[in-house]
Design a protein around this motif. Structure first.
Motif, PDB file in Angstrom:
ATOM      1  N   SER A  89       8.783 -12.838   6.528  1.00  0.00           N
ATOM      2  CA  SER A  89       7.672 -12.751   5.585  1.00  0.00           C
ATOM      3  C   SER A  89       6.775 -11.560   5.909  1.00  0.00           C
ATOM      4  O   SER A  89       5.866 -11.254   5.151  1.00  0.00           O
ATOM      5  CB  SER A  89       6.856 -14.042   5.607  1.00  0.00           C
ATOM      6  OG  SER A  89       6.197 -14.170   6.852  1.00  0.00           O
ATOM      7  N   GLN A  90       7.007 -10.901   7.046  1.00  0.00           N
ATOM      8  CA  GLN A  90       6.211  -9.719   7.387  1.00  0.00           C
ATOM      9  C   GLN A  90       7.158  -8.666   7.937  1.00  0.00           C
ATOM     10  O   GLN A  90       7.949  -8.954   8.828  1.00  0.00           O
ATOM     11  CB  GLN A  90       5.167 -10.044   8.470  1.00  0.00           C
ATOM     12  CG  GLN A  90       4.302 -11.266   8.198  1.00  0.00           C
ATOM     13  CD  GLN A  90       3.365 -11.118   7.016  1.00  0.00           C
ATOM     14  OE1 GLN A  90       3.108 -10.003   6.537  1.00  0.00           O
ATOM     15  NE2 GLN A  90       2.867 -12.222   6.523  1.00  0.00           N
ATOM     16  N   SER A  91       7.104  -7.476   7.358  1.00  0.00           N
ATOM     17  CA  SER A  91       7.887  -6.373   7.917  1.00  0.00           C
ATOM     18  C   SER A  91       7.336  -5.095   7.308  1.00  0.00           C
ATOM     19  O   SER A  91       6.553  -5.133   6.365  1.00  0.00           O
ATOM     20  CB  SER A  91       9.365  -6.510   7.569  1.00  0.00           C
ATOM     21  OG  SER A  91       9.572  -6.238   6.192  1.00  0.00           O
ATOM     22  N   GLU A  92       7.781  -4.001   7.858  1.00  0.00           N
ATOM     23  CA  GLU A  92       7.294  -2.731   7.339  1.00  0.00           C
ATOM     24  C   GLU A  92       7.705  -2.548   5.880  1.00  0.00           C
ATOM     25  O   GLU A  92       6.942  -2.103   5.046  1.00  0.00           O
ATOM     26  CB  GLU A  92       7.883  -1.608   8.183  1.00  0.00           C
ATOM     27  CG  GLU A  92       6.956  -0.454   8.398  1.00  0.00           C
ATOM     28  CD  GLU A  92       7.528   0.426   9.495  1.00  0.00           C
ATOM     29  OE1 GLU A  92       8.140   1.442   9.130  1.00  0.00           O
ATOM     30  OE2 GLU A  92       7.401   0.063  10.693  1.00  0.00           O
ATOM     31  N   LYS A  93       8.950  -2.925   5.629  1.00  0.00           N
ATOM     32  CA  LYS A  93       9.467  -2.784   4.274  1.00  0.00           C
ATOM     33  C   LYS A  93       8.643  -3.626   3.295  1.00  0.00           C
ATOM     34  O   LYS A  93       8.259  -3.156   2.221  1.00  0.00           O
ATOM     35  CB  LYS A  93      10.935  -3.229   4.257  1.00  0.00           C
ATOM     36  CG  LYS A  93      11.559  -3.207   2.886  1.00  0.00           C
ATOM     37  CD  LYS A  93      13.067  -3.046   2.987  1.00  0.00           C
ATOM     38  CE  LYS A  93      13.790  -4.286   2.532  1.00  0.00           C
ATOM     39  NZ  LYS A  93      15.210  -4.265   2.870  1.00  0.00           N
ATOM     40  N   LEU A  94       8.360  -4.860   3.700  1.00  0.00           N
ATOM     41  CA  LEU A  94       7.591  -5.739   2.816  1.00  0.00           C
ATOM     42  C   LEU A  94       6.199  -5.176   2.594  1.00  0.00           C
ATOM     43  O   LEU A  94       5.669  -5.196   1.483  1.00  0.00           O
ATOM     44  CB  LEU A  94       7.499  -7.140   3.427  1.00  0.00           C
ATOM     45  CG  LEU A  94       8.806  -7.933   3.387  1.00  0.00           C
ATOM     46  CD1 LEU A  94       8.661  -9.231   4.171  1.00  0.00           C
ATOM     47  CD2 LEU A  94       9.216  -8.226   1.949  1.00  0.00           C
ATOM     48  N   GLU A  95       5.622  -4.692   3.667  1.00  0.00           N
ATOM     49  CA  GLU A  95       4.309  -4.075   3.586  1.00  0.00           C
ATOM     50  C   GLU A  95       4.315  -2.994   2.507  1.00  0.00           C
ATOM     51  O   GLU A  95       3.446  -2.911   1.657  1.00  0.00           O
ATOM     52  CB  GLU A  95       4.002  -3.457   4.958  1.00  0.00           C
ATOM     53  CG  GLU A  95       2.563  -3.265   5.279  1.00  0.00           C
ATOM     54  CD  GLU A  95       1.787  -4.563   5.216  1.00  0.00           C
ATOM     55  OE1 GLU A  95       0.608  -4.452   4.927  1.00  0.00           O
ATOM     56  OE2 GLU A  95       2.356  -5.670   5.417  1.00  0.00           O
ATOM     57  N   ARG A  96       5.374  -2.155   2.562  1.00  0.00           N
ATOM     58  CA  ARG A  96       5.483  -1.021   1.646  1.00  0.00           C
ATOM     59  C   ARG A  96       5.650  -1.526   0.209  1.00  0.00           C
ATOM     60  O   ARG A  96       4.975  -1.062  -0.713  1.00  0.00           O
ATOM     61  CB  ARG A  96       6.686  -0.176   2.072  1.00  0.00           C
ATOM     62  CG  ARG A  96       6.714   1.206   1.492  1.00  0.00           C
ATOM     63  CD  ARG A  96       7.764   2.060   2.188  1.00  0.00           C
ATOM     64  NE  ARG A  96       9.103   1.542   2.015  1.00  0.00           N
ATOM     65  CZ  ARG A  96       9.936   1.212   3.014  1.00  0.00           C
ATOM     66  NH1 ARG A  96       9.552   1.365   4.270  1.00  0.00           N
ATOM     67  NH2 ARG A  96      11.138   0.741   2.772  1.00  0.00           N
ATOM     68  N   VAL A  97       6.527  -2.500   0.047  1.00  0.00           N
ATOM     69  CA  VAL A  97       6.778  -2.988  -1.316  1.00  0.00           C
ATOM     70  C   VAL A  97       5.528  -3.671  -1.873  1.00  0.00           C
ATOM     71  O   VAL A  97       5.152  -3.468  -3.026  1.00  0.00           O
ATOM     72  CB  VAL A  97       7.992  -3.942  -1.331  1.00  0.00           C
ATOM     73  CG1 VAL A  97       8.118  -4.630  -2.676  1.00  0.00           C
ATOM     74  CG2 VAL A  97       9.259  -3.169  -1.007  1.00  0.00           C
ATOM     75  N   ARG A  98       4.864  -4.462  -1.059  1.00  0.00           N
ATOM     76  CA  ARG A  98       3.638  -5.133  -1.537  1.00  0.00           C
ATOM     77  C   ARG A  98       2.583  -4.109  -1.933  1.00  0.00           C
ATOM     78  O   ARG A  98       1.930  -4.238  -2.974  1.00  0.00           O
ATOM     79  CB  ARG A  98       3.086  -6.059  -0.454  1.00  0.00           C
ATOM     80  CG  ARG A  98       3.915  -7.322  -0.290  1.00  0.00           C
ATOM     81  CD  ARG A  98       3.492  -8.136   0.913  1.00  0.00           C
ATOM     82  NE  ARG A  98       4.455  -9.206   1.167  1.00  0.00           N
ATOM     83  CZ  ARG A  98       4.545  -9.868   2.316  1.00  0.00           C
ATOM     84  NH1 ARG A  98       3.737  -9.567   3.322  1.00  0.00           N
ATOM     85  NH2 ARG A  98       5.438 -10.820   2.462  1.00  0.00           N
ATOM     86  N   THR A  99       2.433  -3.087  -1.108  1.00  0.00           N
ATOM     87  CA  THR A  99       1.470  -2.031  -1.437  1.00  0.00           C
ATOM     88  C   THR A  99       1.842  -1.376  -2.758  1.00  0.00           C
ATOM     89  O   THR A  99       0.995  -1.145  -3.623  1.00  0.00           O
ATOM     90  CB  THR A  99       1.460  -0.967  -0.326  1.00  0.00           C
ATOM     91  OG1 THR A  99       1.171  -1.624   0.896  1.00  0.00           O
ATOM     92  CG2 THR A  99       0.432   0.092  -0.594  1.00  0.00           C
ATOM     93  N   THR A 100       3.135  -1.096  -2.921  1.00  0.00           N
ATOM     94  CA  THR A 100       3.575  -0.438  -4.149  1.00  0.00           C
ATOM     95  C   THR A 100       3.287  -1.310  -5.355  1.00  0.00           C
ATOM     96  O   THR A 100       2.825  -0.825  -6.394  1.00  0.00           O
ATOM     97  CB  THR A 100       5.082  -0.147  -4.071  1.00  0.00           C
ATOM     98  OG1 THR A 100       5.328   0.549  -2.868  1.00  0.00           O
ATOM     99  CG2 THR A 100       5.530   0.657  -5.261  1.00  0.00           C
ATOM    100  N   ILE A 101       3.549  -2.590  -5.234  1.00  0.00           N
ATOM    101  CA  ILE A 101       3.320  -3.470  -6.376  1.00  0.00           C
ATOM    102  C   ILE A 101       1.833  -3.555  -6.678  1.00  0.00           C
ATOM    103  O   ILE A 101       1.423  -3.527  -7.840  1.00  0.00           O
ATOM    104  CB  ILE A 101       3.981  -4.834  -6.117  1.00  0.00           C
ATOM    105  CG1 ILE A 101       5.492  -4.626  -6.237  1.00  0.00           C
ATOM    106  CG2 ILE A 101       3.497  -5.873  -7.110  1.00  0.00           C
ATOM    107  CD1 ILE A 101       6.317  -5.781  -5.828  1.00  0.00           C
ATOM    108  N   ALA A 102       1.019  -3.595  -5.639  1.00  0.00           N
ATOM    109  CA  ALA A 102      -0.428  -3.574  -5.873  1.00  0.00           C
ATOM    110  C   ALA A 102      -0.831  -2.272  -6.552  1.00  0.00           C
ATOM    111  O   ALA A 102      -1.632  -2.270  -7.485  1.00  0.00           O
ATOM    112  CB  ALA A 102      -1.182  -3.759  -4.560  1.00  0.00           C
TER     113      ALA A 102
END
Ligand code: SF4
Ligand code: SF4
Ligand code: SF4
Ligand code: SF4
Ligand code: FES
Lengths: 365, 431, 525
Positions: A89-102
């Motif tokens: 539920s936490q990773s660099e990739k997820l961080e990046r994708v969540r930021t992008t979606i925001a």
């Protein structure tokens, strides 16, 4: 009659299952969603389109997580935990994708007027996300109803309002129309809320994560917001309009009510209110409110008086009646809308001070 | 029924899933109520082989559906028909009537229903007098203002919008016994359902949503339709062409091995646009030369589409690439719907890519963020709009689309931009 | 309510009697909607085709005032088809024979004729209710506001006992309270026969207990009920009133009679936030008090949950909190109770009332507590009668049809029944002061069936005079097939068209609840 069986996120049976989340083995009730599991494990997963009271939608994609074996990321809010799943539920990739979606959402979103909390803005502030580009804003929207305000430019099409109205109210007074860049939320058939099946419950406002839908009564006639939500003082109390007893929060600012809201998960109303509980508070500041005691004068008119005069008149009146006709000639009526303490005190006044059991209220149910 | 002969047959609607596997999956599901749906919502720009099949081999398709139903134990069937295929509706209903007569379908077959569309979507495109080939590209090219129309559509002049016609909404879930069909002994009622008219209705779960009367927004998978499809029943959904191949393979009419041939829709700057049965692995050049009569007089290839709009564009220099999964994957794409469109000079490949992307941006169901906004941004980038200079975020945005979209529209759309960058754009290829 | 609001969504069968829940209890109805969406069965007994009725598995659109025959017919079917829970009846109830004999009188066919519904529908509904494990009954004023209100309720509880549908989650008999603190009002002793905590005035030891706590002698004679007080104004038993937050001239039936009674009363004190009809015309003293947002205290909702009311605002002008006013009145009358403090008052009540003993303010912070809650570790009681009825054995009451106090006749051929709407509350003193609510519903209206409307050549929107033997009002016509021919429906909220000008003197002989629900009227164009 159509019967729809919902497998809501909360549907959990007694049995437990285990799976791996961020390297830890986690046990959750069978039927839990990944989002529930993440919350249980204390892993913070952002959400926007999710409301525990609604069927999971999985549209905003803020809550994406990595799941072993899945070809793509999966939405935590809409994915049920299966035994032996491997989830991050936490990773660099997820961080990046969540930021992008925001980023994407921010580029079509103009912050609302502040009457309601804006969760997208809060997320953006907290995580320092900014819109890298701007899409053309949608057209403004006006309606003659006095309760529901809607600012399409703040809307992020999370569909919570539409789903609330469909699933909870079952009024279907809101719709998501069009596709692609034409997609938008509107009251059914683009009519005024007053002309649709809308029951003015304001539940759509309560679930809106951006403040695109807001309480119109919190904005004054010339469009100025009376107080932003963070400026108001919240007092948790109980609605007085019927026996359901919904728990609600009165927002006040400078000794005036700004709006009334209710928090999901609180009280047996679970954050739901009806039009009366949410919107019928104008009476509190109505000029007709009694502001001083009145006494009837010799020619039969009610006249302003002091509290001392009023109490003197009461003493005189009751003493005379008691002496002349006895205590049982006095009746006490309490509204079933008063507090327990008020009513208890009134019957005590009758029984202990006057000495009569003549106490009752209107309509016994 | 022995369906081993279907081994190798891949779905012909674009995703290319093994057909026999789906048939088996539905057969294995418990319960007697199952559904077979023929996806005839042919909407992938450039593709018109399903329309052609429906016109010319409708009985073969329906017999294929019947076999599938019998194999899976399904009692209800629907052909979900693209609403622009108005003429095909009549052909289908006639064919259904004939098969009821013959005793292959249950009495009562041939009801007509209409699926839900997006509120606010324009009415369907009037199609009378158009060839399937022209129609295939109509919504794309007409709505999005492309200069060069595909194939013969040019000749047809203006296009007006017709109100969505015909049929009534599908009831929630009808039960009641379906009588066995006399000759097969298997109860199978086959009806027609007019599609919702949007591109995304061809996505199998959006198709189901629209049949059930809701906005055609794709569902999350799993569960797959084979487990929980129409009304939550196990549902087999195959493309028109898939049923056609299946029937021919099962009856032994097809002499070539399963999956070795496909129906190619060839259009654009060729002499004879049309539908051609050709071996998988043939190159586009051979297809054009040997089947479609070669390039149009004096035409010089500017770019071409190997398998419908979603497969993006390739440069003329790659015309010799074999049109097989492996061959196309080597150049970053896939066989898709086997719709080959040839664009000639001086059409700017960027215009084509931009048009495809704009089409996706318009047709996105708007359910999920990456597709709804990502396609919009990508289209603007391809169009070179001034308002969108931030190409630095492109890589991240495309990644979010690929990883985070709900359905194929969103997660394959980035390919169009990527392919354009890779083959036509001198700028750095974003990672 | 025997059950909790949250339990409703898990019910598999809901029997909703005389309750337009979606309008009168909108948020509670959300639980019903959720159950419906889940696929729960719904039986609606209502003369009007309400939102729920439209979606019901079975809607029994009975003639107003015929609930008992209908419920007896349910019992008839359940007994005849052997659907009763005989073990429950055997072990946990009393007086079954007498009840069964009464029920035997009402075959579905006989009831059908009187109620104006289909006998087969009665059978289906009875089976559905009896055969569903998780079946609950919900009712409101449509059941109680009749001459036979008490018997109506008994007929429902009979059904629950007969089928053993009591004492489990989602399973019970649930009156939905109209006003927000009806429950609490009764709990804290606002009743002529009960001292606080449902302790009988009759009982000497109880009186002694309260007398000691209050430093007084509690009068032994039970007091007068509301309706008796209203009559008492005419026969001289009542000479003065202290009215806290009520407007009897508007809210009580047969308004003319009430008005002439108040003319005779010598001294009236009204304590309220607005002037109302009663205070404007009859009060000698009017005391300005506070609304819910301006005071501390507790309300008790329909599910017996005691919840905290908290002060958000100061009262306007010189207005004072109700509690302070009452303390000061006591002081004026020579008794010093000290400083008014809501928590202290509650504690005094809880100390004296065993069922409430465990409920204290600090425990109410989060989510309130449902009584009974006898001690400080008790978690409260989400549903009553678990295992067995509270009184040990559930008592069957044989009940029979009681004709309405006033039946339609040649002169007054229509049967008028009244109710609430979604957008207003009681006498609308508060909702009518909300522009946004008036936008949606500004005027009183009367619902009439299309058949009757056609016969009288009426259109929606035209104005009409509704007359009863006691008075007349003018209202707007609304033609709708929600009501059967011969039946009219009208909301109760509007001061300028008070339904109570029309209503009569019928009331339940046992508890005096007036018959708001059946009045014979005629229409004059
Ligand atoms: S106010 Fe309530 S009924 Fe009206 S649109 Fe919003 S959710 Fe629906
Ligand atoms: S109005 Fe609010 S709740 Fe509705 S879709 Fe827009 S952002 Fe979501
Ligand atoms: S919000 Fe509505 S349902 Fe809830 S207590 Fe108030 S009036 Fe009743
Ligand atoms: S990817 Fe696009 S078409 Fe597919 S669900 Fe998301 S928004 Fe809809
Ligand atoms: S919160 Fe899960 S997709 Fe929106």
């Amino acid at each position: 009659m159509a019967t729809l069986v919902l497998l809501g996120g909360g549907a959990c049976m007694k049995s437990k299952i285990t799976f791996t989340l961020d390297g830890q083995t986690i046990e959750v009730p069978a039927g839990s969603t990944l989002l529930e599991a993440c919350r249980q494990a204390g892993s913070e997963v952002p959400t926007l389109c999710h409301d525990d009271r609604l069927h999971p939608y999985g549209g905003c994609r803020m809550c994406l997580v990595e799941m072993e074996g899945a070809p793509r990321l999966v939405p935590a809010c809409k994915t049920q935990v299966q035994a032996d799943m491997q989830v991050r539920s936490q990773s660099e990739k997820l961080e990046r994708v969540r930021t992008t979606i925001a980023q994407m959402l921010l580029s079509e979103h103009t912050p609302g007027n502040g009457v309601q909390e804006d969760q997208l803005q809060s997320y953006a502030k907290k995580n320092k996300v900014e819109a890298p580009l701007r899409f053309a804003s949608s057209a403004a929207w006006e309606d003659r109803n006095r309760f529901l305000g809607f600012d399409p430019q703040a809307c992020i099409l999370c569909d919570r309002c539409v789903r609330y109205c469909d699933e909870v109210m079952q009024c279907s007074a809101l719709e998501h129309v069009g596709q692609g860049s034409q997609a938008r939320i509107q009251p059914t058939n683009g009519q005024s809320f007053l002309d649709t099946s809308c029951e003015l419950c304001g539940g759509c406002i309560s679930t809106c994560p951006t403040g695109a839908l807001y309480e119109k009564q919190a904005v004054d006639a010339d469009g100025k917001v009376k107080a932003r939500v963070e400026q108001t003082e919240k007092t948790r109390t109980v609605c007085t309009f019927c026996g359901v007893g919904c728990v609600l929060d009165v927002h006040t600012h400078q000794r005036q009510v700004v709006k009334i809201s209710a928090e999901a998960g609180v009280g047996s109303n679970d954050g739901h209110l009806c039009n009366k509980g949410r919107f019928a508070w104008q009476f509190i500041h109505h000029p007709d409110r009694l502001q001083q005691p009145l006494l009837r004068n010799a020619d039969g008119h009610l006249q302003a008086a002091s509290w001392e005069q009023a109490y003197a008149r009461i003493r005189e009146g009751f003493t005379r009646i008691q002496n002349q006709y006895g205590s049982d000639s006095i009746g006490f009526l309490a509204s079933s809308r008063c507090t327990n303490e008020d009513v208890y005190t009134l019957q005590k006044l009758a029984r202990a001070v006057i000495g009569t059991n003549n106490v009752h209220s209107c309509a016994a149910t | 029924m022995d369906i081993r002969c279907l081994e190798g047959l891949r779905g012909c609607g674009g995703a290319g899933f093994a057909a026999a596997f789906k048939w088996e999956a539905v057969r294995r599901e418990a319960g007697g109520d199952k559904v077979v749906i023929c996806n005839a919502d042919e909407g992938e720009p450039g593709t018109f082989k399903d329309g052609w099949l429906l016109r010319h081999h409708v009985q073969t398709i329906l017999r294929g559906m019947q076999k599938a139903a019998q194999h899976c134990g399904a009692t209800r069937g629907f052909v979900y028909l693209r609403p622009e295929y108005q003429a095909h509706g009549g052909i289908l209903l006639e064919a259904i009537a004939a098969l009821v007569e013959e005793g292959l379908l249950s009495a009562g077959s041939g009801q007509v229903y209409a699926a839900q569309s997006f509120p606010g979507r324009p009415a369907v495109l009037a199609s009378s007098g158009l060839s399937d080939c022209a129609l295939a590209s109509l919504d794309w090219h007409v709505q999005h203002g492309a200069q060069e129309l595909v194939g013969q559509a040019t000749a047809q002049g203006g296009v007006e919008l017709a109100p969505p016609s015909h049929g009534y909404a599908l009831p929630p879930r009808e039960s009641g016994p379906i009588p066995p069909a006399p000759s097969s002994g298997h109860p199978f009622r086959l009806d027609l359902c007019w599609g919702g008219g949007a591109y995304i209705c061809g996505e199998e779960t959006a198709l189901l949503e629209s049949m059930e009367g809701r906005r055609p927004q794709p569902r999350h998978k799993p569960p797959f339709p084979t487990q929980s499809g129409l009304w939550g029943l196990p549902t087999l959904i195959n493309n028109v062409e898939t049923f056609w191949w299946a029937e021919r393979l099962l009856t032994g009419d097809c002499k070539t091995p399963a999956g070795s041939h496909r129906l190619y829709s060839v259009s654009g700057a060729v002499q004879r646009p049309g539908v051609y049965e050709a071996p998988v692995g043939l190159s586009a050049r051979a297809l054009v030369e040997d089947f479609a009569g070669g390039l149009r007089e004096g035409a010089e290839v500017s770019c071409w589409i190997p398998g419908g709009a979603a497969t993006g564009i390739l440069p003329g220099s790659l015309l010799d690439t074999p049109l097989s999964p492996d061959g196309l994957s080597a150049v970053g794409t896939a066989p898709g719907t086997a719709a080959v469109v040839i664009y000639s000079q001086p059409t700017d490949p960027r215009t084509i890519a931009a048009q495809i992307m704009r089409f996706f941006a318009q047709e996105s169901c708007s359910q999920c963020t990456p597709c709804r906004l990502g396609c919009r941004a990508a289209a603007a980038w391809l169009e070179g709009s001034e308002a969108f200079p931030q190409v630095e975020v492109e890589a991240q945005w495309l990644e979010a689309m690929e990883l985070g979209s709900i359905c194929g529209l969103g997660f394959t759309a980035p390919l169009v931009l990527r392919q354009w960058r890779r083959w036509f754009c001198s700028a750095e290829v974003p990672a | 309510m025997t059950n909790s609001i949250a339990e409703i969504e898990d019910a598999d069968c809901m029997l909703v009697v005389g309750s337009n829940t979606t309008e009168a209890h909108p948020v509670l109805a959300l639980r019903m909607k959720k159950a419906l969406r889940r696929g729960a069965a719904l039986i609606v007994v209502d003369p009007r085709r309400t939102w729920l009725a439209e979606r019901a598995t079975i809607h029994l659109q009975l003639r107003p005032g015929t609930d008992i025959p209908l419920m007896n017919a349910f019992a008839y079917v359940i007994l005849q088809e052997g659907l009763a829970d005989f073990a429950y009846v055997e072990n946990l109830t009393e007086n079954f024979e007498a009840f069964a004999a009464a029920a035997q009188e009402w075959s579905p066919e006989r009831a059908a004729e009187l109620c104006g519904v289909d006998a087969e529908q009665i059978r289906r509904a009875a089976r559905l209710y009896a055969q569903t494990e998780k079946a609950g009954i919900y009712y409101t004023l449509g059941v109680t506001e009749h001459v036979c209100g008490v018997d109506n309720v008994r007929s429902l509880s009979n059904l629950a006992l007969l089928t053993g549908h009591l004492g489990r989650s989602s399973v019970g008999v649930n009156p939905l309270r109209g006003q927000n603190n009806v429950q609490g009002c009764n709990d804290v002793g606002n009743n002529p026969v009960f001292l606080p905590g449902y302790q009988l005035v009759e009982d000497e030891a109880t009186r002694a207990k309260f007398g000691q706590a209050w430093d007084c002698t509690v009068p032994a004679a039970p007091g007068l009920r509301l309706d008796q007080m209203m009559d008492g104004m005419h026969d001289g038993r009542i000479k003065a009133f202290y009215v806290m937050g009520e407007d009897p001239v508007v809210s009580e039936p047969h308004a003319k009679q009430i008005e002439s009674g108040f003319e005779k009363v010598e001294f009236v004190v009204c304590q309220d936030i607005f002037l109302n009809e009663t205070s404007r015309r009859y009060a000698d003293v009017v005391l300005p008090s506070t609304c819910f947002a301006e005071k501390d205290g507790t309300f008790t909702n329909s599910e017996r949950r005691v919840q905290r009311v908290r002060k958000a605002l100061d009262p306007p002008g010189q207005a004072r909190s109700d509690l302070r006013i009452l303390f000061e009145v006591a002081q004026a009358l020579g008794v010093d109770w000290g400083e008014p403090d809501a928590e202290k008052v509650w504690n005094e009540f809880a100390d004296l009332s065993p069922k409430f003993f465990g409920i204290r303010y600090p425990r109410l912070e989060e989510r309130g507590l449902q009584w009974p809650c006898p001690d400080s570790s008790h978690p409260g009681t989400p549903f009553l009668h678990e295992g067995a009825p509270l009184r040990g054995k559930g008592l069957f009451y044989p009940v029979d049809h009681v004709p309405a106090w006033e039946e339609p006749c040649a002169d007054y051929p229509f049967l008028l029944t009244t109710g609430r709407t979604l957008y207003h509350y009681n006498a609308a003193t508060q909702t009518a002061r909300s522009d946004g609510h008036l936008d949606k519903q500004a005027r009183c209206f009367v619902e009439i069936s299309p058949d009757d409307a056609r016969e009288m050549a009426l259109d929606s929107g035209s104005t009409l005079r509704v007359e009863s033997r006691r008075g007349a009002i003018e209202v707007e016509v609304k033609v709708t097939d929600a009501v059967h021919p011969g039946v009219l429906w009208m909301p109760m909220h509007f001061a300028e068209a008070r339904a109570n000008v029309l209503t009569g003197d019928g009331k339940d002989p046992e508890i005096g609840t007036p018959e708001y629900k059946v009045t014979a009227v005629r229409l004059v164009r």
